[in-house]
Design a protein around this motif. Structure first.
Motif, PDB file in Angstrom:
ATOM      1  N   ARG A  86      31.426  46.425  39.196  1.00  0.00           N
ATOM      2  CA  ARG A  86      32.801  46.035  38.888  1.00  0.00           C
ATOM      3  C   ARG A  86      33.615  46.129  40.170  1.00  0.00           C
ATOM      4  NH1 ARG A  86      33.321  45.379  33.514  1.00  0.00           N
ATOM      5  NH2 ARG A  86      35.565  45.083  33.621  1.00  0.00           N
ATOM      6  N   GLU A 105      36.494  47.161  40.795  1.00  0.00           N
ATOM      7  CA  GLU A 105      37.237  48.402  41.052  1.00  0.00           C
ATOM      8  C   GLU A 105      36.329  49.514  41.596  1.00  0.00           C
ATOM      9  OE1 GLU A 105      37.480  47.652  37.333  1.00  0.00           O
ATOM     10  OE2 GLU A 105      36.599  49.436  36.406  1.00  0.00           O
ATOM     11  N   GLN A 106      34.985  49.337  41.454  1.00  0.00           N
ATOM     12  CA  GLN A 106      34.069  50.356  41.991  1.00  0.00           C
ATOM     13  C   GLN A 106      33.989  50.289  43.514  1.00  0.00           C
ATOM     14  OE1 GLN A 106      30.754  49.227  39.086  1.00  0.00           O
ATOM     15  NE2 GLN A 106      30.093  51.211  39.838  1.00  0.00           N
ATOM     16  N   ARG A 158      34.310  41.524  37.326  1.00  0.00           N
ATOM     17  CA  ARG A 158      32.886  41.787  37.512  1.00  0.00           C
ATOM     18  C   ARG A 158      32.444  41.191  38.846  1.00  0.00           C
ATOM     19  NH1 ARG A 158      32.766  39.534  32.443  1.00  0.00           N
ATOM     20  NH2 ARG A 158      31.840  37.662  33.348  1.00  0.00           N
TER      21      ARG A 158
END
Lengths: 170, 583
Positions: A49, A51-52, A150
Motif C-alpha cells: 500500500r 502509505e507503507q 495500492r
C-alpha cells in the motif's frame, strides 16, 4: 535398385526422426496453455500500500501470483521480489526495481551502504545504478503504479549476465 | 566324452557362443598383466553398476516438479534398501569420475594413445565428456535445493557460450525458465540418451582395445601374454574393490537430499568437487571476460589432450617431460583452484546460510513423514506450521506491532501476551503505555486503577481473559469472572459497546470497541478484516484492513498465531507507578 533402397531408407528414417526432433524443439519455446491466451491477464499485481512507503527507505515486497509452468498452474506462488522506492509526496515518484541481481540472479539486499548483492558483492546506488562488482548492468526497473492506494507492479524477468537488458518471455 | 565338453560342443554347433567367448578374452597384453591397467575394467564395472541401480530407482522416481523430491524422499527414507541403492548410484558416479582421471593418467604415461590408438583415445575423451554430462543431468533430478541451484549456474555457464549459447540453453532447459520441462528433459537425457551413447561408445572403445591389444610393456616379460587369466583376475579384483568401496561409502554416508527446490530462496550453491575448479576459475573472469574461464581455458586443455597422440611422439624421457608439462600444470592448477574454493566455504556468512539450508532440509524431511500434499513438497515447506504463521505475522502484522523475536515496530500495541490476564491488566491500568496504545493516535481511555481499585482491575482482567478462553487452558476463576462482568457492564460500557449494559448510556454515545469476545479467534479475525468497523475502532482506526491481502488459509494461520501469543509474557506495565501520568 540402389537408388530405391537409399531413398526409401532415408525417407523412412526421416519420417521417424523429424517429428521426434520437432516435438523436442517445440517444448523449448514453452507454448502457452490454450486457456490462458496472451493478454488474458494484464500482469498488474498488488504488492503493497502506498502509505507503507516512506521517502528514502526502500521497501522489499514479494510479487504473488499464479505461476504457470508447462501444464502446472500454482496459485499464490512467489513470482519474484521487488524493491519499492518512494521519491516524494505524489504517487508519480514511485519506482520499482527487480531484486534479482543482473549478474547471476541472487536476491539483492538493502543495507546502510545501499543495494548490495550478497553473492558476488555487486554494489548498487540508492536508485539502483551499478557501482562496483561483477554486475554487468544496473538493477532492472519494473513497471509500477499506484491505484486506490495500492502499489501495483508488472513483474518481469530479464536475461542474466549481459550488459543489454533483454526481457525473458514465457 | 565328459559332460561339460558335450554341452560345449552342443552350444558351439548351435550358437557359436563358446568360441566367441574364447575370442573375446583372447586379447594381447604384451609383457604380461599389470595392476596399473585395471582402471578401464573398473570403469566398465561401475558403469554397469550405475545402469542397474539407475533402473532400480526408475521404478520409484517420478520426473515432475511436484513429485520428484517426494519420490526421491520416499525412496531414500521409507523404502527398505532405497537409501543404499541411491547411495551406490551417487558414489558410483563420484568413483567413475575419479577412475576416469586415473585411467587418463595411465594412458598418457604409458604412451597408450599413440599410433594406432589415436582414434580410440579421441573416443575415450568423448566418453569422459559424456560421463560428466551424465553427472550434470543427474544432479537436479531429485529437484532439491542443491541440485536445482547448481544446475542453474551450470546452465548459466552454457548460456555464456558465444553465438549458440542461448539456443542451447533454451533447448536444454525447455524454455526460458527452470521448471517442469527442465526436469523431463534432463531425465530423458540422463536415463536414456546419454546411457545409450555411453553403451555404444564403450562397446566401440573395448572393440578397438581388442583389435589393438592392450598397450603392454614391449621388451619386458612374455610378448605373447594374453588378457585371460592374469590380467582378467587383476581386473576382476579391482572391479570388486571399486564396487566394495562405493557400497561402503553409500552405507556410511548415503546420498544427500536437501530441501525441495525453491526458486525464490537464497541457497549457498556449491558445485560437486570435480566441477569446483571450473567454478572457481569463473570468479577470476567476471563480466564479458567470463568466456575465458568457461570456454577458452577448458577448451584449450581439451584440445591439447585430443592432440596428444600427435604431440607426444618422442621416446626421450626429457622431451616427454617437457611436452607433458602443461598437463601437470593443469592438474596442479585444478587442485589449487579446488582447494581455494573449499577455503571460501569457511566464510561466516556462507556457514550461516548453509546451516539455515540444512535446517530447512531437516524440516522438510520431517514434515514429509506425514505425507506430502499433491501441490508438492515446496508448498508443504512453505506452509510449515512451525514457521509459516510467524513469517506471515512478521510480514503483515510486524510492520506495526512488536512481538519479541519477530518485530520491534511500535506503531501499535505490543502483542506478546495478547489475550492473557496480564495483558488485560496492563491495558486496564495504563492503556497509553508506549508498549500499548501510547504510540497510536487513540488516547480516549485513561488508566482505571484508581477508579476500579486493584481488586476491580483483577476482576475485569479475569472477565476479559474468560472471553477468549478455550478448554485446555488455565481455567478462569468463575467468581472473579462474575464480579468482573458486573463491574464491566456498569462502569466500562459507558464507552465500550456490547450486550448487557447497565450504565444507562445512549447507544449512540458508546463508540469504544466491543470486548465481549476479546482475545478469541473471532475477535482477532474481525479486527484484522475490518478494524474500522463501528464494533471495533470506528473512525479513529489507523490499522489497515487485511480482507484483500491474504487468502483464507493464511488468514487462519495468522489468527491462530496471534491467539497463541497469549502464553507469552505480556508487557510489564504493573511495575510502573500505580497512577500513570495523564497524557
Amino acid at each position: 535398385m540402389k537408388v530405391v533402397a537409399g531413398v526409401a531408407g532415408a525417407a523412412a528414417a526421416g519420417a521417424v526422426v523429424v517429428p521426434a526432433v520437432a516435438v523436442v524443439g517445440a517444448a523449448a519455446n514453452a507454448p502457452r496453455l490454450p486457456g490462458r491466451p496472451p493478454g488474458s491477464d494484464d500482469g498488474w499485481r498488488t504488492v503493497a500500500r502506498w502509505e507503507q512507503l516512506a521517502v528514502g527507505t526502500p521497501l522489499q515486497a514479494h510479487v504473488i501470483g499464479a505461476e504457470v509452468d508447462a501444464w502446472n498452474v500454482s496459485p499464490d506462488r512467489r513470482l519474484g521480489t521487488v524493491w519499492l522506492l518512494r521519491g516524494g509526496e505524489g504517487p508519480e515518484t514511485l519506482r520499482a526495481l527487480s531484486a534479482v541481481c543482473p549478474h547471476l540472479g541472487c536476491l539483492i539486499d538493502h543495507t546502510e551502504r545501499g543495494f548490495v548483492c550478497p553473492c558476488h558483492n555487486s554494489d548498487f546506488s540508492a536508485r539502483g545504478a551499478a557501482l562496483r562488482g561483477p554486475s554487468p548492468r544496473s538493477m532492472d526497473p519494473i513497471e509500477a503504479r499506484v491505484r486506490d492506494g495500492r502499489v501495483e507492479v508488472r513483474w518481469a524477468r530479464f536475461r542474466l549476465g549481459g550488459a543489454e537488458r533483454i526481457r525473458e518471455e514465457g | 566324452m565328459t559332460s561339460p565338453s558335450r554341452w560345449r560342443s552342443f552350444l558351439e554347433e548351435r550358437t557359436g557362443l563358446p568360441s566367441a567367448l574364447g575370442r573375446a578374452v583372447d586379447v594381447a597384453v604384451p609383457g604380461g598383466p599389470r595392476w596399473r591397467r585395471v582402471f578401464g575394467a573398473s570403469l566398465s564395472a561401475l558403469l554397469l553398476l550405475e545402469a542397474v541401480t539407475g533402473a532400480a530407482m526408475m521404478t520409484v522416481y517420478s520426473p515432475s516438479t511436484t513429485a520428484a523430491w517426494s519420490s526421491t524422499w520416499y525412496l531414500e527414507t521409507v523404502l527398505p534398501w532405497g537409501r543404499l541403492v541411491r547411495g551406490i548410484h551417487h558414489f558410483g558416479m563420484h568413483a567413475i569420475v575419479a577412475l576416469l582421471v586415473l585411467h587418463l593418467v595411465q594412458v598418457v604415461l604409458d604412451r597408450a594413445s599413440r599410433k594406432p590408438r589415436e582414434l580410440n583415445h579421441l573416443l575415450g575423451l568423448a566418453l569422459g565428456g559424456l560421463v560428466l554430462f551424465a553427472a550434470m543431468t543427474g544432479f537436479p533430478l531429485a529437484w532439491d535445493q542443491r541440485g536445482y541451484w547448481v544446475s542453474r549456474i551450470e546452465i548459466g555457464i552454457i548460456g555464456s557460450v558465444p553465438v549458440l549459447g542461448t539456443s542451447l540453453q533454451r533447448l536444454l532447459v525447455g524454455g526460458a525458465h527452470f521448471g517442469q520441462f527442465t526436469l523431463t528433459r534432463f531425465h530423458t537425457l540422463h536415463v536414456w540418451l546419454v546411457p545409450l551413447l555411453l553403451l555404444l561408445g564403450v562397446r566401440a572403445h573395448i572393440a578397438m582395445v581388442r583389435r589393438h591389444g592392450l598397450k603392454g610393456d614391449a621388451g619386458r616379460g612374455d610378448p605373447q601374454a594374453r588378457w585371460w587369466p592374469g590380467q582378467a583376475a587383476r581386473d576382476a579384483v579391482a572391479a570388486l574393490l571399486s564396487v566394495a568401496v562405493v557400497t561402503w561409502m553409500a552405507r556410511r554416508w548415503g546420498a544427500p537430499l536437501d530441501a525441495p527446490a525453491d526458486p525464490a530462496s537464497h541457497f549457498p550453491a556449491v558445485p560437486t568437487w570435480f566441477f569446483s575448479p571450473l567454478s572457481q576459475l569463473l570468479r577470476y573472469f567476471p563480466g564479458p571476460r567470463q568466456v575465458i574461464g568457461t570456454m577458452i581455458i577448458p577448451g584449450a586443455l581439451t584440445t591439447f589432450l585430443a592432440l596428444l597422440p600427435w604431440i607426444d611422439r618422442s621416446e626421450s624421457r626429457w622431451r616427454r617431460a617437457l611436452v607433458l608439462s602443461p598437463l601437470l600444470l593443469a592438474g596442479l592448477g585444478a587442485v589449487a583452484l579446488g582447494v581455494q574454493q573449499r577455503r571460501g566455504l569457511a566464510k561466516p556468512a556462507f556457514v550461516r546460510s548453509l546451516r539455515e539450508a540444512q535446517h530447512t532440509a531437516w524440516r522438510a524431511r520431517r514434515l514429509a513423514r506425514a505425507g506430502i500434499p499433491p501441490e508438492g513438497p515446496l508448498e508443504m515447506v512453505r506452509n510449515d506450521p512451525a514457521v509459516r504463521p510467524g513469517e506471515l505475522f512478521a510480514q503483515h502484522c510486524g510492520t506495526c506491532h512488536a512481538v519479541r523475536g519477530l518485530s520491534q515496530q511500535r506503531k501499535g500495541p505490543r502483542l506478546d501476551g495478547f489475550g492473557s490476564r496480564e495483558w488485560a491488566t496492563a491495558f486496564v491500568v495504563w492503556p497509553d503505555h508506549p508498549e500499548l496504545m501510547g504510540t497510536t493516535e487513540i488516547h480516549d481511555m485513561s488508566g482505571q486503577r484508581r477508579r476500579l481499585r486493584d481488586e476491580g482491575v483483577r476482576a475485569v482482567a479475569e472477565w476479559l481473559y474468560s472471553r477468549g478462553y478455550e478448554p485446555g487452558e488455565s481455567a478462569p476463576d468463575a467468581a472473579l469472572v462474575a464480579a468482573g462482568e458486573t463491574i464491566y457492564r456498569r462502569r466500562c460500557t459507558t464507552c465500550h459497546q456490547g450486550e448487557g449494559d447497565t450504565s444507562e448510556t445512549e447507544a449512540a454515545d458508546r463508540d469504544a470497541p466491543n470486548l465481549d469476545a476479546w482475545g478469541s479467534r473471532a475477535y482477532i479475525r474481525a479486527q484484522m478484516l475490518n478494524p474500522g468497523a463501528r464494533e471495533n475502532y470506528g473512525e479513529r482506526n489507523h490499522m489497515p484492513r487485511f480482507h484483500d491481502r491474504m487468502n483464507e488459509r493464511d488468514l487462519t494461520m495468522v489468527v491462530d498465531f496471534t491467539r497463541s501469543l497469549r502464553t507469552r509474557p505480556a508487557p510489564a506495565v504493573m511495575e510502573q507507578p500505580a497512577e500513570p501520568p495523564t497524557p
